[in-house]
Design a protein around this motif. Structure first.
Motif, PDB file in Angstrom:
ATOM      1  N   GLY A  14     -72.930 -45.268  10.710  1.00  0.00           N
ATOM      2  CA  GLY A  14     -71.861 -45.985  11.026  1.00  0.00           C
ATOM      3  C   GLY A  14     -70.790 -46.092  10.143  1.00  0.00           C
ATOM      4  N   THR A  15     -71.115 -45.465   8.979  1.00  0.00           N
ATOM      5  CA  THR A  15     -70.281 -45.797   7.616  1.00  0.00           C
ATOM      6  C   THR A  15     -69.686 -44.529   7.050  1.00  0.00           C
ATOM      7  OG1 THR A  15     -72.042 -47.381   7.453  1.00  0.00           O
ATOM      8  CG2 THR A  15     -70.623 -47.276   5.562  1.00  0.00           C
ATOM      9  N   PRO A  16     -68.523 -44.105   7.711  1.00  0.00           N
ATOM     10  CA  PRO A  16     -67.982 -42.725   7.436  1.00  0.00           C
ATOM     11  C   PRO A  16     -67.352 -43.011   6.061  1.00  0.00           C
ATOM     12  CG  PRO A  16     -66.608 -43.733   9.183  1.00  0.00           C
ATOM     13  CD  PRO A  16     -67.900 -44.391   8.856  1.00  0.00           C
ATOM     14  N   ILE A  17     -67.315 -41.977   5.272  1.00  0.00           N
ATOM     15  CA  ILE A  17     -66.548 -41.924   3.911  1.00  0.00           C
ATOM     16  C   ILE A  17     -65.429 -41.000   3.711  1.00  0.00           C
ATOM     17  CG2 ILE A  17     -67.101 -41.314   1.329  1.00  0.00           C
ATOM     18  CD1 ILE A  17     -70.076 -42.033   1.729  1.00  0.00           C
ATOM     19  N   SER A  18     -64.422 -41.477   3.283  1.00  0.00           N
ATOM     20  CA  SER A  18     -63.232 -40.775   3.337  1.00  0.00           C
ATOM     21  C   SER A  18     -62.742 -40.473   2.051  1.00  0.00           C
ATOM     22  CB  SER A  18     -62.204 -41.196   4.301  1.00  0.00           C
ATOM     23  OG  SER A  18     -61.533 -42.283   3.673  1.00  0.00           O
ATOM     24  N   GLU A  67     -67.959 -43.187  14.458  1.00  0.00           N
ATOM     25  CA  GLU A  67     -69.227 -43.335  13.941  1.00  0.00           C
ATOM     26  C   GLU A  67     -70.158 -42.609  14.589  1.00  0.00           C
ATOM     27  OE1 GLU A  67     -71.396 -46.886  14.332  1.00  0.00           O
ATOM     28  OE2 GLU A  67     -69.512 -47.870  14.865  1.00  0.00           O
ATOM     29  N   ILE A  68     -71.394 -42.481  14.538  1.00  0.00           N
ATOM     30  CA  ILE A  68     -72.483 -41.936  15.403  1.00  0.00           C
ATOM     31  C   ILE A  68     -73.161 -43.052  15.830  1.00  0.00           C
ATOM     32  CG2 ILE A  68     -74.174 -40.413  15.743  1.00  0.00           C
ATOM     33  CD1 ILE A  68     -72.866 -38.551  13.787  1.00  0.00           C
ATOM     34  N   ASP A  69     -73.358 -43.692  16.825  1.00  0.00           N
ATOM     35  CA  ASP A  69     -73.962 -44.640  17.378  1.00  0.00           C
ATOM     36  C   ASP A  69     -75.319 -44.222  18.576  1.00  0.00           C
ATOM     37  OD1 ASP A  69     -73.649 -47.941  17.630  1.00  0.00           O
ATOM     38  OD2 ASP A  69     -74.077 -47.178  19.462  1.00  0.00           O
ATOM     39  N   ARG A  70     -76.234 -44.281  18.214  1.00  0.00           N
ATOM     40  CA  ARG A  70     -77.546 -43.727  18.905  1.00  0.00           C
ATOM     41  C   ARG A  70     -77.250 -42.423  19.387  1.00  0.00           C
ATOM     42  NH1 ARG A  70     -78.182 -50.148  20.949  1.00  0.00           N
ATOM     43  NH2 ARG A  70     -76.422 -50.196  19.745  1.00  0.00           N
ATOM     44  N   GLY A  71     -76.776 -41.481  18.687  1.00  0.00           N
ATOM     45  CA  GLY A  71     -76.525 -39.949  18.829  1.00  0.00           C
ATOM     46  C   GLY A  71     -75.207 -39.895  19.413  1.00  0.00           C
ATOM     47  N   LYS A  72     -74.461 -40.739  19.757  1.00  0.00           N
ATOM     48  CA  LYS A  72     -72.991 -40.573  20.406  1.00  0.00           C
ATOM     49  C   LYS A  72     -72.007 -40.895  19.335  1.00  0.00           C
ATOM     50  CE  LYS A  72     -73.964 -41.071  25.323  1.00  0.00           C
ATOM     51  NZ  LYS A  72     -75.345 -41.372  25.289  1.00  0.00           N
ATOM     52  N   PHE A  73     -70.846 -39.989  19.342  1.00  0.00           N
ATOM     53  CA  PHE A  73     -69.812 -40.277  18.551  1.00  0.00           C
ATOM     54  C   PHE A  73     -68.983 -41.625  19.487  1.00  0.00           C
ATOM     55  CE2 PHE A  73     -69.882 -36.321  16.246  1.00  0.00           C
ATOM     56  CZ  PHE A  73     -69.899 -36.898  14.983  1.00  0.00           C
ATOM     57  N   ILE A  74     -68.659 -42.583  18.734  1.00  0.00           N
ATOM     58  CA  ILE A  74     -67.756 -43.558  19.355  1.00  0.00           C
ATOM     59  C   ILE A  74     -66.737 -44.105  18.152  1.00  0.00           C
ATOM     60  CG2 ILE A  74     -69.745 -44.754  20.480  1.00  0.00           C
ATOM     61  CD1 ILE A  74     -69.462 -46.917  18.524  1.00  0.00           C
ATOM     62  N   GLU A  75     -65.631 -44.806  18.831  1.00  0.00           N
ATOM     63  CA  GLU A  75     -64.605 -45.064  18.132  1.00  0.00           C
ATOM     64  C   GLU A  75     -65.165 -46.335  16.939  1.00  0.00           C
ATOM     65  OE1 GLU A  75     -60.988 -45.792  20.497  1.00  0.00           O
ATOM     66  OE2 GLU A  75     -60.631 -47.250  19.027  1.00  0.00           O
ATOM     67  N   ASN A  76     -64.861 -46.042  15.800  1.00  0.00           N
ATOM     68  CA  ASN A  76     -65.139 -47.037  14.835  1.00  0.00           C
ATOM     69  C   ASN A  76     -64.207 -48.393  14.858  1.00  0.00           C
ATOM     70  OD1 ASN A  76     -65.748 -48.483  12.175  1.00  0.00           O
ATOM     71  ND2 ASN A  76     -66.650 -46.638  11.777  1.00  0.00           N
ATOM     72  N   PRO A  77     -65.074 -49.326  15.222  1.00  0.00           N
ATOM     73  CA  PRO A  77     -64.380 -50.642  15.210  1.00  0.00           C
ATOM     74  C   PRO A  77     -63.897 -51.558  14.156  1.00  0.00           C
ATOM     75  CG  PRO A  77     -66.778 -51.209  15.536  1.00  0.00           C
ATOM     76  CD  PRO A  77     -66.724 -49.509  15.417  1.00  0.00           C
ATOM     77  N   GLU A  78     -64.045 -51.059  12.976  1.00  0.00           N
ATOM     78  CA  GLU A  78     -63.745 -51.774  11.792  1.00  0.00           C
ATOM     79  C   GLU A  78     -62.578 -51.203  11.313  1.00  0.00           C
ATOM     80  OE1 GLU A  78     -62.910 -53.330   8.956  1.00  0.00           O
ATOM     81  OE2 GLU A  78     -63.755 -51.721   7.731  1.00  0.00           O
ATOM     82  N   LYS A  79     -61.374 -51.724  12.191  1.00  0.00           N
ATOM     83  CA  LYS A  79     -60.082 -51.354  12.206  1.00  0.00           C
ATOM     84  C   LYS A  79     -59.152 -52.525  11.221  1.00  0.00           C
ATOM     85  CE  LYS A  79     -59.977 -48.576  16.225  1.00  0.00           C
ATOM     86  NZ  LYS A  79     -60.320 -47.423  15.169  1.00  0.00           N
ATOM     87  N   PRO A  80     -58.065 -52.030  10.706  1.00  0.00           N
ATOM     88  CA  PRO A  80     -57.196 -52.599  10.120  1.00  0.00           C
ATOM     89  C   PRO A  80     -56.581 -53.776  10.889  1.00  0.00           C
ATOM     90  CG  PRO A  80     -56.539 -50.505   9.771  1.00  0.00           C
ATOM     91  CD  PRO A  80     -57.688 -50.238  10.786  1.00  0.00           C
ATOM     92  N   GLU A  81     -56.561 -53.786  12.233  1.00  0.00           N
ATOM     93  CA  GLU A  81     -56.047 -54.834  13.121  1.00  0.00           C
ATOM     94  C   GLU A  81     -56.823 -56.105  12.998  1.00  0.00           C
ATOM     95  OE1 GLU A  81     -56.522 -51.584  14.045  1.00  0.00           O
ATOM     96  OE2 GLU A  81     -54.363 -51.097  13.631  1.00  0.00           O
ATOM     97  N   ARG A  82     -58.211 -55.765  12.706  1.00  0.00           N
ATOM     98  CA  ARG A  82     -59.005 -57.118  12.687  1.00  0.00           C
ATOM     99  C   ARG A  82     -58.292 -58.180  11.830  1.00  0.00           C
ATOM    100  NH1 ARG A  82     -63.256 -55.579   9.597  1.00  0.00           N
ATOM    101  NH2 ARG A  82     -63.831 -57.668  10.225  1.00  0.00           N
ATOM    102  N   ILE A  83     -58.071 -57.652  10.748  1.00  0.00           N
ATOM    103  CA  ILE A  83     -57.522 -58.404   9.495  1.00  0.00           C
ATOM    104  C   ILE A  83     -56.187 -58.832   9.650  1.00  0.00           C
ATOM    105  CG2 ILE A  83     -57.152 -58.379   7.070  1.00  0.00           C
ATOM    106  CD1 ILE A  83     -60.124 -58.756   7.960  1.00  0.00           C
TER     107      ILE A  83
END
Ligand code: OKS
Ligand code: ZN
Length: 322
Positions: A98-102, A17-33
């Motif tokens: 923050g909300t990529p579409i695939s 995702e892009i967070d304040r102008g920087k690419f970061i790893e998206n934390p909304e991951k399968p492991e959460r659930i």
């Protein structure tokens, strides 16, 4: 307690995702659930149901056709390994980066709705607590746009499901995710059939910034049926429990037929995204306080990005809630 869960959520894997102008790893991951599911099973919560498929008409109880078609077309246009991040707000029907579409996003979002509706349909006289263990989450999604890792508003669709079946005149939504549920607020802002109460990080400091203030109280017939309880950074159980007591008082006074809890574990001190300081045991107190309402309850999973914190918080919460 019945849990509804769809193993296919793992196919939804936003990477960036892009967070304040920087690419970061998206934390909304399968492991959460996965971490929550494994911990609940280990602690004896093993009554797990698979979802049924519901017609798209339920999604349309909340979302605009224009948005649903846009999301579908966008997904279909992408290659399996591609991720689309919104280019222009308003042109794209997504309000953040923050909300990529695939290619799989539409199916994942529809499956989360199916899990939530299946859980809603399992609530009955003898079953007064059901947990929709879903991702992607939903509370930021508005009628006409995705955002905040959310595509379809699972909790809002469930609320409309209860109202449209005619066996509920009033539904309360208690949003305990760290972030304000701008989507849920928006969707029900002008109705008194849904009471929306949210405890969240102060939007002057935290996402979603544009909403979540105390002054937002609803409009027209919905005036007084939207209650925001923002709290400062690092709020601990002492501060949080005061807000929770107030939220529960408001819900009691509304006499809802059903309670929907939008549950996020990003309020945990060890969460990498949220900014509160709640500890494992606080989730037991939270569950206990909600259980005293004695209202049939559908719990819908929202955020929470530290799998281990999610797991321990969930076990404490549900052990106390049942
Ligand atoms: C900005 C977008 C990030 C969204 C964070 C909020 C997700 C969440 N980088 N909502 O409840 O947990
Ligand atoms: Zn959140």
């Amino acid at each position: 307690m019945k849990i509804v869960y769809d193993p296919k959520h793992v196919l939804h894997r936003p990477t960036k995702e892009i967070d304040r102008g920087k690419f970061i790893e998206n934390p909304e991951k399968p492991e959460r659930i996965e971490a929550i599911k494994d911990a609940l099973i280990m602690n004896g919560f093993d009554n797990i149901h698979s979802p049924n498929s519901f017609p798209m008409s339920y999604v349309y109880l909340v979302h605009d056709e224009r948005y649903v078609k846009w999301l579908k077309n966008k997904c279909v246009s992408l290659e399996p390994d591609e991720e689309y991040i919104t280019e222009l707000f308003g042109y794209d029907l997504c309000f953040d980066t923050g909300t990529p579409i695939s290619n799989w996003t539409f199916d994942a979002a529809k499956r989360a709705v199916d899990v939530t509706l299946t859980a809603a349909s399992l609530l009955s006289g003898r079953t007064n607590l059901v947990y929709a263990l879903v991702r992607p989450p939903g509370h930021h999604a508005t009628r006409g746009a995705c955002g905040g890792y959310c595509y379809f508003n699972n909790a809002a669709v469930a609320a409309m499901y209860f109202l449209s079946r005619g066996n509920a005149d009033g539904v309360a939504i208690l949003d305990l995710d760290f972030h304000h549920g701008n989507g849920t607020q928006d969707i029900f802002y002008e109705t008194d059939e849904v009471l929306y109460v949210s405890i969240h990080g102060d939007p002057d400091i935290f996402y979603p910034w544009v909403s979540g203030r105390e002054s937002e109280t609803g409009q027209g017939p919905g005036e007084g049926f939207n209650i925001n309880l923002p709290l400062p950074p690092k709020s601990d159980w002492r501060k949080y429990s005061e807000a929770l007591e107030q939220a529960l008082r408001e819900i009691r006074n509304y006499y809802p037929d059903v309670l929907i809890v939008s549950l996020g574990f990003d309020t945990h001190a060890d969460d990498p995204v949220g900014g509160f300081s709640l500890k494992d045991d606080d989730y037991g107190l939270m569950g206990k306080a909600i259980s005293k309402l004695k209202i049939p309850t559908l719990v819908v999973q929202e955020g929470g990005y530290n799998p281990r914190a999610n797991a321990s918080a969930a076990v404490k919460f549900f052990s106390a809630l049942v």
